[in-house]
Scaffold this active site. Structure first.
Site, PDB file in Angstrom:
ATOM      1  N   ASP A  93      87.708  -0.935 -21.037  1.00 32.57           N
ATOM      2  CA  ASP A  93      86.642  -1.761 -19.957  1.00 32.57           C
ATOM      3  C   ASP A  93      87.378  -2.894 -19.732  1.00 32.57           C
ATOM      4  O   ASP A  93      87.737  -3.925 -20.158  1.00 32.57           O
ATOM      5  CB  ASP A  93      85.644  -2.203 -20.927  1.00 32.57           C
ATOM      6  N   TYR A 134      70.191 -14.727 -17.271  1.00 29.95           N
ATOM      7  CA  TYR A 134      70.612 -15.533 -18.368  1.00 29.95           C
ATOM      8  C   TYR A 134      69.960 -17.122 -18.129  1.00 29.95           C
ATOM      9  O   TYR A 134      70.637 -17.977 -18.559  1.00 29.95           O
ATOM     10  CB  TYR A 134      72.226 -15.563 -18.504  1.00 29.95           C
ATOM     11  N   LYS A 146      83.912  -6.191 -11.118  1.00 32.54           N
ATOM     12  CA  LYS A 146      84.216  -7.566 -11.002  1.00 32.54           C
ATOM     13  C   LYS A 146      85.005  -7.955  -9.659  1.00 32.54           C
ATOM     14  O   LYS A 146      84.628  -8.065  -8.761  1.00 32.54           O
ATOM     15  CB  LYS A 146      84.427  -8.197 -12.169  1.00 32.54           C
ATOM     16  N   TYR A 191      81.552  -7.230 -25.419  1.00 31.36           N
ATOM     17  CA  TYR A 191      80.686  -7.372 -24.338  1.00 31.36           C
ATOM     18  C   TYR A 191      80.893  -6.267 -23.374  1.00 31.36           C
ATOM     19  O   TYR A 191      81.836  -6.460 -22.743  1.00 31.36           O
ATOM     20  CB  TYR A 191      80.582  -8.470 -23.625  1.00 31.36           C
TER      21      TYR A 191
HETATM   22  C1  LIG Z   1      80.779  -8.534 -17.016  1.00 33.66           C
HETATM   23  C2  LIG Z   1      81.274  -7.150 -17.789  1.00 33.66           C
HETATM   24  C3  LIG Z   1      80.531  -5.931 -17.588  1.00 33.66           C
HETATM   25  C4  LIG Z   1      79.346  -5.900 -17.046  1.00 33.66           C
HETATM   26  O1  LIG Z   1      79.609  -5.767 -15.749  1.00 33.66           O
HETATM   27  P1  LIG Z   1      78.199  -6.104 -14.600  1.00 33.66           P
HETATM   28  O2  LIG Z   1      78.585  -6.041 -13.160  1.00 33.66           O
HETATM   29  O3  LIG Z   1      77.826  -7.538 -15.030  1.00 33.66           O
HETATM   30  O4  LIG Z   1      77.251  -5.289 -14.987  1.00 33.66           O
HETATM   31  C5  LIG Z   1      81.210  -5.059 -18.411  1.00 33.66           C
HETATM   32  N1  LIG Z   1      82.313  -5.153 -19.200  1.00 33.66           N
HETATM   33  C6  LIG Z   1      82.854  -6.263 -19.132  1.00 33.66           C
HETATM   34  C7  LIG Z   1      84.023  -6.647 -20.087  1.00 33.66           C
HETATM   35  C8  LIG Z   1      82.356  -7.585 -18.567  1.00 33.66           C
HETATM   36  O5  LIG Z   1      82.982  -8.750 -18.492  1.00 33.66           O
END
Ligand SMILES: *Cc1c(COP(=O)(O)O)cnc(C)c1O
Length: 422
Positions: free
Chosen positions: A235, A15, A264, A143
């Site tokens: 998600d 980025y 994460k 996202y």
């Molecule tokens: C960061 C994120 C992703 C992607 O995760 P990466 O480990 O960066 O590939 C997917 N969904 C959400 C809600 C996120 O915040």
């Protein structure tokens, strides 16, 4: 040459427009909420290093467990083999998730956790012989990651611009509100024969600008999906592990999704790992003597033992007596700050969910991610020893749970100062 200069000769950062990016800050050490650069400057990591670090840097409990595992088993192929850390993590994680999550599928980051979830849902209908249900429902500003499937179900934006023609077609809806909820439910009813699944970030759209919405209306969307055979994917890559005030954002709902994506905070921000969990219903659609009904998906580092051990250690800390009170304390501090500045004339809006507080700067006309204000704000806070990485004109604090009140106060005071200065 110092580290930053050596970096600039050969490294392409995420980025980042490499042409005019300022020199990267070379970090040599982390401890708790602090990062130290090669000149000895100290920074408060107020964004948890891109939302992953929940217990602070170089946490001794995680470090010890990981170090021990490194001397025992660093990795093994996960097809045809298994190991204690993977099994134990599944045993401990699944019961923590709301609803009845029965199976876990390991990947290595958030984007791939999303890819697997999408493939589970699309193949679910395929395995059941339904070839009509192939569309996915998602939020307009969502996202879900940077791989192609994850990008497809994310909002179209400057991030996806060069690829838009290649992304698959998705049904996008607005965030639910009191005003539009019946309209959105109507849309699901109309499209139910085509919709394979609904993917959503519960309560907070992260990269979409920390947009927040009420659990009540998400619950109503889930209930409509449930009644109309539309599978649901939460998600929780960003919201998971305490971020929204509960261990998982979906605990704040009465209806439960079929699938969760986590990453994460999973390893406490120590290393990459992703999981996709599902209920029995999803798993059963793949359970067959027919080889064609197999989920043909896997990664070289699926269920890496070191990453699993880091996750187990992170869970120990998350479930320990201190962590929830810390989360509540941050929530309260944010709330007080919110009340203090909510009417500030330079702010367009301010919002909070759990340990996340987001402030949207007035910008006049240009409100995009590319707004020049972003770089100004970023540098302003770096100079004050705070890592805040604005999303366009939106500043947010998303700290590790171990952050102390005086560091929070310092961040709040610096933001107030920035509101006066910029
Ligand atoms: C960061 C994120 C992703 C992607 O995760 P990466 O480990 O960066 O590939 C997917 N969904 C959400 C809600 C996120 O915040």
């Amino acid at each position: 040459m110092n580290l930053a200069q050596r970096d600039q000769k050969i490294i392409w950062h995420p980025y980042t427009q490499m042409k005019n990016a300022p020199e990267p800050i070379a970090i040599v050490r982390g401890e708790g909420v602090y990062l130290f650069d090669e000149e000895g400057n100290k920074y408060i990591d107020a964004v948890s290093s891109w939302w992953v670090n929940i217990h602070g840097h170089a946490h001794p409990h995680i470090a010890n467990k990981v170090s021990k595992q490194l001397h025992t088993l660093e990795h093994v192929i996960f097809a045809g083999f298994t190991h204690e850390p993977a099994v134990q993590l599944a045993e401990r994680l699944l019961p923590l998730l709301p609803g009845k999550q029965e199976k876990i599928f390991y990947t290595d980051n958030g984007s791939t956790a999303v890819e697997v979830a999408l493939k589970m849902c699309l193949q679910y209908w395929n395995n059941k012989g339904n070839t009509q249900k192939q569309k996915i429902l998602a939020f307009k500003d969502a996202y879900h990651g940077d791989t192609f499937g994850a990008m497809s179900v994310s909002g179209r934006s400057i991030f996806t611009n060069p690829f838009n023609d290649l992304l698959f077609d998705v049904v996008f809806i607005d965030l639910p509100t009191a005003e539009n909820i019946s309209e959105l439910q109507e849309k699901i009813l109309t499209l139910k024969n085509k919709l394979a699944c609904f993917i959503f970030e519960p309560l907070v759209l992260g990269a979409g600008g920390m947009q927040m919405y009420e659990a009540k209306y998400l619950d109503q969307l889930l209930s409509t999906c449930l009644e109309n055979e539309v599978l649901t994917i939460a998600d929780e890559v960003m919201t998971g592990f305490g971020r929204t005030g509960t261990y998982f954002a979906c605990e704040q709902l009465d209806n439960h999704p079929d699938i969760f994506c986590l990453s994460k905070g999973l390893t406490g921000g120590t290393m990459p790992l992703g999981v996709t969990t599902c209920n029995q219903k999803i798993f059963d659609a793949f359970w067959s003597d027919d080889k064609l009904k197999t989920l043909y998906h896997g990664h070289s580092f699926t269920a890496n033992p070191i990453a699993c051990v880091a996750s187990l250690a992170s869970l120990d800390i998350l479930l320990s007596e201190e962590t929830l009170p810390n989360i509540k304390r941050i929530e309260n501090q944010h709330r007080l700050f919110f009340e203090e500045i909510k009417n500030h004339p330079k702010l367009k809006s301010i919002r909070q969910t759990g340990t996340i507080i987001a402030l949207e700067w007035q910008t006049g006309s240009d409100t995009s991610y590319l707004n020049g204000l972003r770089d100004k704000l970023y540098r302003y806070f770096i100079n004050k020893g705070i890592v805040l990485r604005p999303l366009g004109n939106i500043i947010y604090i998303l700290p590790p749970y171990v952050i102390k009140n005086d560091d929070l106060t310092y961040i709040y005071e610096s933001i107030k100062q920035a509101l006066a200065d910029i």
